[in-house]
Structures are given as C-alpha cells and as structure tokens.
Design an enzyme around this catalytic site. Structure first.
Site, mmCIF file in Angstrom:
data_model
loop_
_atom_site.group_PDB
_atom_site.id
_atom_site.type_symbol
_atom_site.label_atom_id
_atom_site.label_comp_id
_atom_site.label_asym_id
_atom_site.label_seq_id
_atom_site.Cartn_x
_atom_site.Cartn_y
_atom_site.Cartn_z
ATOM 1 N N CYS A 195 -9.632 22.377 -2.090
ATOM 2 C CA CYS A 195 -8.578 22.216 -0.729
ATOM 3 C C CYS A 195 -7.426 23.546 -0.964
ATOM 4 C CB CYS A 195 -8.062 21.060 -0.751
ATOM 5 S SG CYS A 195 -9.295 19.786 -0.293
ATOM 6 N N HIS A 209 -1.252 21.697 2.934
ATOM 7 C CA HIS A 209 -2.560 21.128 3.152
ATOM 8 C C HIS A 209 -2.741 19.891 3.718
ATOM 9 C CE1 HIS A 209 -6.588 20.203 2.490
ATOM 10 N NE2 HIS A 209 -6.392 19.175 1.680
ATOM 11 N N ASN A 239 -9.005 16.108 7.265
ATOM 12 C CA ASN A 239 -8.898 17.321 6.004
ATOM 13 C C ASN A 239 -9.930 18.210 6.055
ATOM 14 O OD1 ASN A 239 -8.814 18.302 3.519
ATOM 15 N ND2 ASN A 239 -8.175 16.492 2.318
HETATM 16 N N1 ACO Z 1 -11.037 1.593 5.682
HETATM 17 C C1 ACO Z 1 -10.371 0.414 5.248
HETATM 18 N N2 ACO Z 1 -9.930 -0.075 4.111
HETATM 19 C C2 ACO Z 1 -9.868 0.962 3.300
HETATM 20 C C3 ACO Z 1 -10.546 2.179 3.391
HETATM 21 C C4 ACO Z 1 -10.866 2.711 4.880
HETATM 22 N N3 ACO Z 1 -11.683 3.712 5.220
HETATM 23 N N4 ACO Z 1 -10.645 2.947 2.357
HETATM 24 C C5 ACO Z 1 -9.909 2.188 1.369
HETATM 25 N N5 ACO Z 1 -9.852 0.976 1.957
HETATM 26 C C6 ACO Z 1 -9.130 -0.004 0.960
HETATM 27 C C7 ACO Z 1 -9.362 -0.118 -0.298
HETATM 28 O O1 ACO Z 1 -10.762 -0.815 -0.607
HETATM 29 C C8 ACO Z 1 -7.956 -0.961 -0.746
HETATM 30 O O2 ACO Z 1 -8.418 -2.344 -0.610
HETATM 31 P P1 ACO Z 1 -8.080 -3.327 -1.680
HETATM 32 O O3 ACO Z 1 -6.628 -3.318 -2.044
HETATM 33 O O4 ACO Z 1 -8.628 -4.611 -1.144
HETATM 34 O O5 ACO Z 1 -8.787 -2.868 -3.063
HETATM 35 C C9 ACO Z 1 -7.231 -0.586 0.063
HETATM 36 O O6 ACO Z 1 -7.672 0.063 1.361
HETATM 37 C C10 ACO Z 1 -6.167 0.448 -0.578
HETATM 38 O O7 ACO Z 1 -6.923 1.321 -0.918
HETATM 39 P P2 ACO Z 1 -6.461 2.964 -1.521
HETATM 40 O O8 ACO Z 1 -7.432 3.656 -1.935
HETATM 41 O O9 ACO Z 1 -5.336 2.233 -2.564
HETATM 42 O O10 ACO Z 1 -5.665 3.252 -0.276
HETATM 43 P P3 ACO Z 1 -4.600 4.628 -0.224
HETATM 44 O O11 ACO Z 1 -3.533 4.172 0.366
HETATM 45 O O12 ACO Z 1 -4.226 5.091 -1.469
HETATM 46 O O13 ACO Z 1 -5.177 5.648 0.840
HETATM 47 C C11 ACO Z 1 -6.324 7.710 0.671
HETATM 48 C C12 ACO Z 1 -6.433 6.156 0.349
HETATM 49 C C13 ACO Z 1 -5.926 7.836 2.144
HETATM 50 C C14 ACO Z 1 -7.646 8.397 0.374
HETATM 51 C C15 ACO Z 1 -5.067 8.120 -0.059
HETATM 52 O O14 ACO Z 1 -4.934 7.764 -1.462
HETATM 53 C C16 ACO Z 1 -4.941 9.744 -0.165
HETATM 54 O O15 ACO Z 1 -4.788 10.319 0.971
HETATM 55 N N6 ACO Z 1 -5.181 10.269 -1.114
HETATM 56 C C17 ACO Z 1 -4.908 11.720 -1.346
HETATM 57 C C18 ACO Z 1 -6.168 12.377 -0.861
HETATM 58 C C19 ACO Z 1 -5.873 14.057 -0.834
HETATM 59 O O16 ACO Z 1 -4.841 14.368 -0.992
HETATM 60 N N7 ACO Z 1 -6.778 14.866 -1.060
HETATM 61 C C20 ACO Z 1 -6.430 16.221 -1.162
HETATM 62 C C21 ACO Z 1 -7.348 16.724 -1.767
HETATM 63 S S1 ACO Z 1 -9.060 16.711 -1.386
HETATM 64 C C22 ACO Z 1 -9.909 18.028 -1.837
HETATM 65 O O17 ACO Z 1 -9.433 18.744 -2.642
HETATM 66 C C23 ACO Z 1 -11.254 18.234 -1.267
#
Ligand code: ACO
Length: 355
Positions: free
Chosen positions: A122, A264, A294
């Site tokens: 990214c 990003h 993304n």
């Molecule tokens: N729908 C419903 N529930 C979900 C989903 C979904 N799509 N995905 C995860 N959950 C659930 C999980 O299972 C978890 O449930 P639990 O509490 O029962 O275990 C809960 O939601 C929380 O999951 P987290 O992974 O902790 O959710 P978070 O708030 O961290 O959001 C996300 C996840 C959106 C991926 C976030 O962590 C994020 O944006 N991370 C950064 C991504 C990024 O910056 N990428 C850039 C680089 S990518 C690259 O280089 C190609």
C-alpha cells in the site's frame, strides 16, 4: 510576512506533477452484497472502516488493463504522448514474471522505454513517486509515467470477512516532469521507511520461492492475502504519523499549515488518528475510501483525483501524501497542488474534470 503557501524562489531541480488520471472498473460491490455472502453487515463495515462500496473487476480483467486505462488518462491530463520511463506500483501484477510495466508501456505506445514494477504494497505509489523523482534528478529521464494499479479481488479469500470487505480494485497514474522546486506540483521531499521484522502482519504466504524451495506442494489457500488487522491498525497510525512528522519538520511546514492530508485510504479511523497526531483538522483529511475501499497502490492517486473533482483540492494548497502497507513499508511526500485537470473514469460519478 511571507505567505506560507507561496514558496520562496527555489531554482533547485525537482520532479513536478503535470497530469493525473484514474480508472475504476464498472462493477460496484456494495456492503449489502457482501453481507449476503458472508457473516458481516453494512453497519459493521461502515462503522469499523468507513467503507460503503468498492469496485471489483469482471473476470478476465487484470491489473495491467486498469493500469493502461489510468496511464492513458494521465498522459491526456498532462497533454503529452511520450515519456522516458514507466514505473508501476502493484501488489497484484499480471504475472509473477515478467513485470507488468513493460507490457503496459507497450500497450500505451510508449516505445522501448525503461519500465518496471515497484513492490511496496500500500506504500507502493509513494515509493514509485520517489523512484521516478530519482530518475529525473539523476538525469536518467525528463518525464516519467508513475502508475499505481491493483486487482485485489484476485487475491482475496472470498470467505475471509477480515479482508474481503476492505479491498477494492482500481488504478491511478501521474506524469512527473523535470522542473524547479518552486513550481506548484514540485515534489518537495520524501520520507520512506520499512520494518521487515513485522513482514508477517500483511502477507500472501504461498506462491514464492520461500514456499517452493521448502519442497511443499502448492497450497491454494496460501495464495490468498492475509492481514492481522488490529496490529496493522496501530502500525499504520504510528508509521504514517511519524513519517509525516519527519517530512514536515524537514520542509519547515507546521501541521496546521497543511491544507490537505491525503493518506492511504485504509480506514477512516486511521486517517482521523493521523490527522489528530499531526495537528491537522480532520476536515482537511481527504476521504474517498467510502466509495472505493482500500485500493492499495492505487489509493493515493484515486483520492487525489476524487478530491480535485469535488473541489476539495485546489491549486496553491499545501498537500501532504502519506501511505503505509505490507513490508511493513511506509512513505510520505508533499507538494503545492498545481493547476492541472485530472482525467477520471469513475463509472458511477460524473467526470467533471475530463478535458
Ligand atoms: N464483519 C463483521 N464482523 C467482523 C468482520 C466483518 N467483516 N471482521 C471482523 N469482525 C469481527 C471480529 O471477528 C471480531 O469479533 P470478536 O470480537 O467476536 O472476536 C470483531 O469484529 C473485531 O475484530 P477486529 O479485527 O478487532 O476489528 P477492528 O476494529 O480492528 O477492525 C479492521 C478490523 C477494519 C481490519 C481494522 O483492524 C483495520 O482497519 N486495520 C488496518 C488495516 C490497514 O491499515 N491496512 C493498510 C495496509 S493494507 C496493505 O498493505 C495491503
């Protein structure tokens, strides 16, 4: 008093942004559509990421096809039909070998110019800008086409709700040309970094020499993109914040003199946290991830073009670009926005800026 938006006369050579083009494939994939296929919901995706919809290619369309479309539009936007080099940032090349850029250059009719890919996930587009600026400052090229293009839909596990709801396909491209540091559009500096100690946070585990040399039979599951979202979130905020701060300090730009933060487009919560960290009003953070998701290496040029089309990015404004992704890798650059006409192909929105 000096106007912070008008750089002092500065005759140093620089790579200058002359044109911008983008392309999104025709198929819109909404949160609702995804929630019919996997255990997720529009509400979860919107509140946790800010994403409402994204574009995925139809079967048979590859990254190079999107790159050609965006590249042609960038050339048109710049009013040129030749360049001296093509640099293509992508995580989803058409083939593991050869690079995608030479075929894109050939399809654009650019002749036998140097053309190669950059792999910084990214952060790829900012790395590609730095690389192209290096070609220009070293006297290797006077004009470079820089493209960020991705088809993440081809590497997503359709059953993995941790990744399938986040990523979209698309492409964006710019034309950089040799000019002066005091011209609007001049890339005023770069801050780049990596942390390979955390390479496993974002990975496609299989398909490379590590897997093949281990003698393991190919595992189709290993060819999917994986991400440890929570840990990536923290790293994204700290790396884009730290990199931006290092660059701003070098440029002598206080955070509150930045008119537009173009980060990003991974997650709106990340963009707001980075803005807060830098002392930039959240309203100045450009957001288009709600419409495109993304798009990895295509994210920054797509955000720039959409912001310019919406009138949220105007000539003379100070713009900070910052990106973060797998590697880990991150990078930032800055410019004063030039008077250019971005050439967008956005299937569901008017192309107000098409010349
Ligand atoms: N729908 C419903 N529930 C979900 C989903 C979904 N799509 N995905 C995860 N959950 C659930 C999980 O299972 C978890 O449930 P639990 O509490 O029962 O275990 C809960 O939601 C929380 O999951 P987290 O992974 O902790 O959710 P978070 O708030 O961290 O959001 C996300 C996840 C959106 C991926 C976030 O962590 C994020 O944006 N991370 C950064 C991504 C990024 O910056 N990428 C850039 C680089 S990518 C690259 O280089 C190609």
């Amino acid at each position: 008093m000096t106007d912070p938006h008008r750089p002092e006369a500065d005759a140093r050579p620089a790579a200058v942004l002359r044109g911008l083009g983008t392309f999104l494939p025709p198929r819109v994939v909404t949160n609702h559509e995804l929630s019919e296929r996997m255990d997720t919901s529009d509400e979860w995706i919107r509140t946790r990421t800010g994403i409402r919809e994204r574009y995925w290619v139809e079967p048979g369309t590859a990254t190079g096809d999107l790159a050609v479309e965006a590249g042609a539009r960038a050339l048109k936007s710049a009013g040129v039909d030749t360049v001296d080099a093509v640099v293509l940032a992508t995580t989803t090349p058409d083939h593991p070998c050869p690079a995608t850029a030479p075929w894109v250059a050939a399809r654009l009719g650019l002749g036998r110019v140097p053309a190669y890919d950059i792999a910084a996930v990214c952060a790829g587009f900012v790395y590609a800008l730095a690389n192209a600026a290096g070609l220009i400052l070293a006297g290797v090229a006077d004009r470079v086409l820089v493209i960020g293009a991705e088809t993440y839909s081809s590497i997503l596990d359709p059953a993995d709700r941790n990744t399938a709801v986040i990523f979209g396909d698309g492409a964006g491209a710019v034309v950089l040309e040799a000019g002066r540091a005091d011209e609007p559009g001049a890339l005023l500096g770069f801050d780049l970094g990596s942390d390979g100690g955390q390479h496993d946070l974002i990975a496609i585990p299989g398909g490379g020499s590590r897997q093949r040399s281990g003698g393991n039979p190919p595992d189709p599951a290993g060819s999917y993109f994986t991400m440890q979202g929570k840990r990536v979130f923290v790293q994204a905020v700290t790396s884009m914040g730290g990199s931006s701060r290092a660059l701003l300090e070098r440029l002598g730009w206080a955070g509150d003199t930045v008119d537009r933060l173009v980060g990003h487009q991974a997650n709106v919560r990340i963009l707001h946290a980075v803005a807060d960290d830098l002392g930039i009003d959240r309203e100045r953070a450009i957001v288009n991830l709600d419409r495109v998701g993304n798009t990895s290496a295509a994210s920054i040029p797509l955000a720039l073009a959409d912001a310019a089309a919406a009138g949220d990015l105007r000539p003379g404004e100070r713009v900070l670009l910052t990106a973060f992704g797998g590697g880990l890798a991150w990078g930032s650059t800055a410019l004063v926005w030039p008077d250019i006409n971005p050439n967008r192909h956005h299937p569901t929105r008017p192309e107000r800026w098409t010349p």
